[in-house]
Design an enzyme around this catalytic site. Structure first.
Site, short mmCIF file in Angstrom:
data_model
loop_
_atom_site.label_atom_id
_atom_site.label_comp_id
_atom_site.label_asym_id
_atom_site.label_seq_id
_atom_site.Cartn_x
_atom_site.Cartn_y
_atom_site.Cartn_z
CE LYS A 92 137.05 55.81 29.73
NZ LYS A 92 137.06 56.14 31.38
CE LYS A 128 130.74 62.27 34.69
NZ LYS A 128 131.26 63.02 33.50
N GLY A 167 138.18 60.81 35.66
CA GLY A 167 137.97 62.14 36.56
C GLY A 167 136.87 62.79 36.25
CG ASP A 168 133.01 65.30 35.72
OD1 ASP A 168 133.00 65.35 34.74
OD2 ASP A 168 132.36 66.09 36.67
CB THR A 212 138.15 67.79 28.58
OG1 THR A 212 138.27 66.50 28.91
CG2 THR A 212 136.72 68.27 28.25
CG ASN A 243 141.45 68.63 33.44
OD1 ASN A 243 140.79 68.22 32.63
ND2 ASN A 243 142.88 68.49 33.46
CB SER A 379 139.13 58.21 28.33
OG SER A 379 139.45 59.21 29.35
P1 NDP Z 1 137.83 70.51 38.15
O1 NDP Z 1 137.25 70.04 39.59
O2 NDP Z 1 139.15 70.46 37.49
O3 NDP Z 1 137.19 72.11 38.09
C1 NDP Z 1 135.74 72.64 38.15
C2 NDP Z 1 135.99 73.95 38.09
O4 NDP Z 1 134.51 74.49 38.00
C3 NDP Z 1 136.65 74.70 39.25
O5 NDP Z 1 137.02 75.90 38.86
C4 NDP Z 1 135.25 74.82 39.94
O6 NDP Z 1 135.13 75.72 41.15
C5 NDP Z 1 134.30 75.12 39.25
N1 NDP Z 1 132.95 74.71 39.61
C6 NDP Z 1 132.66 73.34 39.99
N2 NDP Z 1 131.60 73.36 40.49
C7 NDP Z 1 131.09 74.43 40.58
C8 NDP Z 1 129.79 75.22 40.83
N3 NDP Z 1 128.78 74.39 41.37
N4 NDP Z 1 129.53 76.33 40.68
C9 NDP Z 1 130.45 77.09 40.17
N5 NDP Z 1 131.65 76.70 39.82
C10 NDP Z 1 131.75 75.39 40.06
O7 NDP Z 1 136.68 69.93 37.07
P2 NDP Z 1 136.93 69.70 35.44
O8 NDP Z 1 137.51 70.83 34.91
O9 NDP Z 1 137.25 68.43 35.16
O10 NDP Z 1 135.42 69.83 34.90
C11 NDP Z 1 134.59 70.79 34.63
C12 NDP Z 1 133.41 70.58 33.81
O11 NDP Z 1 133.66 69.83 32.62
C13 NDP Z 1 132.43 69.61 34.44
O12 NDP Z 1 131.06 70.06 33.98
C14 NDP Z 1 132.82 68.24 33.83
O13 NDP Z 1 131.47 67.51 33.90
C15 NDP Z 1 133.23 68.69 32.53
N6 NDP Z 1 134.16 67.74 31.75
C16 NDP Z 1 135.31 67.49 32.33
C17 NDP Z 1 135.84 66.40 31.70
C18 NDP Z 1 137.36 66.01 32.07
O14 NDP Z 1 137.96 65.34 31.38
N7 NDP Z 1 137.66 66.20 33.20
C19 NDP Z 1 135.44 65.69 30.36
C20 NDP Z 1 134.35 66.33 29.87
C21 NDP Z 1 133.45 67.20 30.48
P3 NDP Z 1 135.78 75.81 42.48
O15 NDP Z 1 137.21 75.14 42.82
O16 NDP Z 1 135.42 76.90 43.21
O17 NDP Z 1 134.72 74.68 42.88
O1 2IT Z 2 132.09 64.31 31.05
C1 2IT Z 2 133.33 63.52 30.67
O2 2IT Z 2 133.26 63.19 29.54
C2 2IT Z 2 134.25 63.17 31.53
N1 2IT Z 2 134.59 63.69 32.74
C3 2IT Z 2 135.71 62.16 31.12
C4 2IT Z 2 135.13 60.92 31.04
C5 2IT Z 2 136.18 59.78 30.87
O3 2IT Z 2 135.88 58.55 30.85
O4 2IT Z 2 137.20 60.11 30.31
#
Ligand code: NDP
Ligand code: 2IT
Length: 447
Positions: A92, A128, A167-168, A212, A243, A379
């Protein structure tokens, strides 16, 4: 062999066997350097080489993803899925679409995911995946064709009992929809539980979108409660505007926090009056625009291209963008400016030097594998609903998320105290997550 030396040797092997994968090395080091006291108390882990086995993924897939862009030109992206550990349940973990994606990033994320998922207490293993495909500036049709090609290869490795992506970065409900559509077509099965983060209109769970960000804020709330404080009235900064950032801001605001800044990879918005979240949602979720456009609507907000978010004084800081976005200098700046709580919505956003600063300063610091576990936990709740062909209300699901985050906080807090470092959530999270995986590995034999 003394346990510290054993761990040093394992780390050396990981670096040698996985050359050039700096983020993976960093993630492994951060976990295993805290495990010496666990090996001392439970020698069976060393005897059965549990750490060595955990550091080696069960399966790693790398595949070609060819697709046509809107001009009819063939594009070739690279797809990845690292199925890291399945002792606690089916693989997962999310999929990341971003040009920086390579094997080292997927492995660091997959490795973190093993322990995060174990911390949730739900029956899910760690994995992942993703691609170096860059969705920015691509049309819906291009994203769809890419997702279809990606799933045409990946579908044979997935299944509700095998591997369940979500997603991520760069992957939200739109991409999950296209991926699910192609999976359904390839398998001729409406297998809802094969992907999570689906739209609630066709099998997704309410609260997964928010989970998250909300969960990260619940974790902050618990850390503050343990110190006799609360979020109400606190000044907050949140990095990113995707997100996780959006729903962290939403929950902070609901609990009385004043969020004054957010960002994207181009720059920083500072709005002292408080971030207008409805506007951020419209810009990012509906119109897919840049955060710079926020300042065109709110003239009293400032936008600084390439700005330094962590220089803005705050009580609470939530890194919610990407790995290594908060370095040692930024951590010092936050502490000097009086910040008292950090929780990582992103995965590994703080560099090792930054983590040291937070730990030495004694402020509340919640590492990602604990603080952002609410996403994957929800999830798992989505999988539970799909398995029972049920759909829960928003209120019920949010309560479950809240209870899971409180439980994670309590377990990490207690383990940190038990192992002689009260308040050290890094130690607590690593030990609780590791022990759950390690005990299952012992029970299942050498596999
Ligand atoms: P999104 O794609 O929705 O948003 C990502 C955000 O981070 C955007 O604002 C983006 O800016 C910025 N970003 C991405 N890459 C970079 C970079 N290299 N340098 C600077 N800014 C950056 O992703 P999420 O919100 O889903 O994910 C954000 C973080 O949370 C990640 O680390 C992810 O692994 C983690 N995460 C996500 C989960 C989920 O359920 N979605 C669960 C747990 C952790 P820009 O638009 O300019 O790229
Ligand atoms: O980093 C994370 O925990 C996620 N991007 C969510 C993983 C998931 O299976 O919901």
């Amino acid at each position: 062999m003394p346990n510290a030396a054993r761990i040093e040797r394992i780390y050396g092997q990981v670096v040698r066997r996985n050359p050039g994968e700096a983020e993976f090395h960093q993630a492994v080091k951060e976990v295993i350097e805290t495990l010496a006291p666990v090996l001392a108390k439970y020698p069976e882990y060393a005897e059965h080489k549990v750490i060595e086995r955990i550091c080696e993924p069960e399966r790693q897939l790398i595949f070609r993803v060819p697709w046509h862009d809107d001009r009819g030109e063939v594009q070739i992206s690279r797809g990845f899925r690292v199925q890291f550990n399945s002792v606690l349940g089916p693989y997962k973990g999310g999929l990341r679409f971003h040009p920086s994606v390579y094997l080292g990033i997927v492995k660091f994320l997959g490795f973190e995911q093993i322990f995060k998922n174990a911390l949730t207490g739900m029956p899910i293993g760690g994995a992942k995946g993703g691609s170096d495909f860059d969705p920015k500036g691509r049309s819906d049709a291009e994203v769809m064709r890419f997702c279809q090609s990606f799933m045409t290869e990946l579908h044979r490795h997935l299944g509700e009992f095998t591997d369940v992506p979500a997603g991520d970065i760069g992957v939200g409900a739109r991409e999950i929809g296209y991926l699910f559509g192609q999976y359904k077509r390839m398998t001729n099965r409406y297998e809802s539980g094969v992907l999570t983060g689906k739209s609630p209109q066709w099998g997704g769970s309410l609260v997964r979108r928010e989970a998250t960000g909300y969960g990260t804020v619940y974790f902050v709330e618990e850390m503050l409660r343990a110190r006799g404080e609360s979020i109400d009235g606190k000044t907050c900064v949140v990095s990113g505007s995707g997100n996780v950032a959006i729903y962290a801001i939403e929950k902070l605001q609901q609990l009385g926090g004043r969020v004054v800044a957010c960002s994207d990879s181009n720059g920083v918005i500072h709005h002292a009056r408080g971030i207008d979240l409805a506007l951020v949602k419209r810009l990012k979720e509906v119109e897919r625009r840049r955060i710079a456009d926020y300042a065109d609507v709110h003239r009293d907000a400032s936008y600084v291209a390439g700005g330094r978010l962590w220089d803005i004084p705050c009580d609470i800081a939530l890194p919610c963008a990407t790995q290594n976005e908060l370095d040692e200098a930024a951590a010092r700046r936050l502490v000097e400016n009086g910040c008292t709580a950090i929780a990582e919505g992103a995965n590994m956003p703080t560099t090792p030097g930054g983590v040291r600063v937070f730990q030495q300063s004694g402020i509340a610091y919640g590492p990602g594998k604990a603080a952002n576990a609410g996403g994957v936990a929800t999830s798992a709740l989505e999988m539970q609903q799909n398995a029972s062909r049920d759909a829960w209300s928003f209120g019920h699901t949010e309560q479950r998320l809240h209870d899971i985050m409180s439980g994670i906080h309590r377990n990490c807090h207690e383990a940190a105290a038990e192992f002689g470092s009260p308040g050290n959530y890094v130690l607590g999270a690593n030990i609780v997550g590791f022990r759950r995986v390690a005990d299952a590995m012992l029970a299942l034999g050498v596999i």
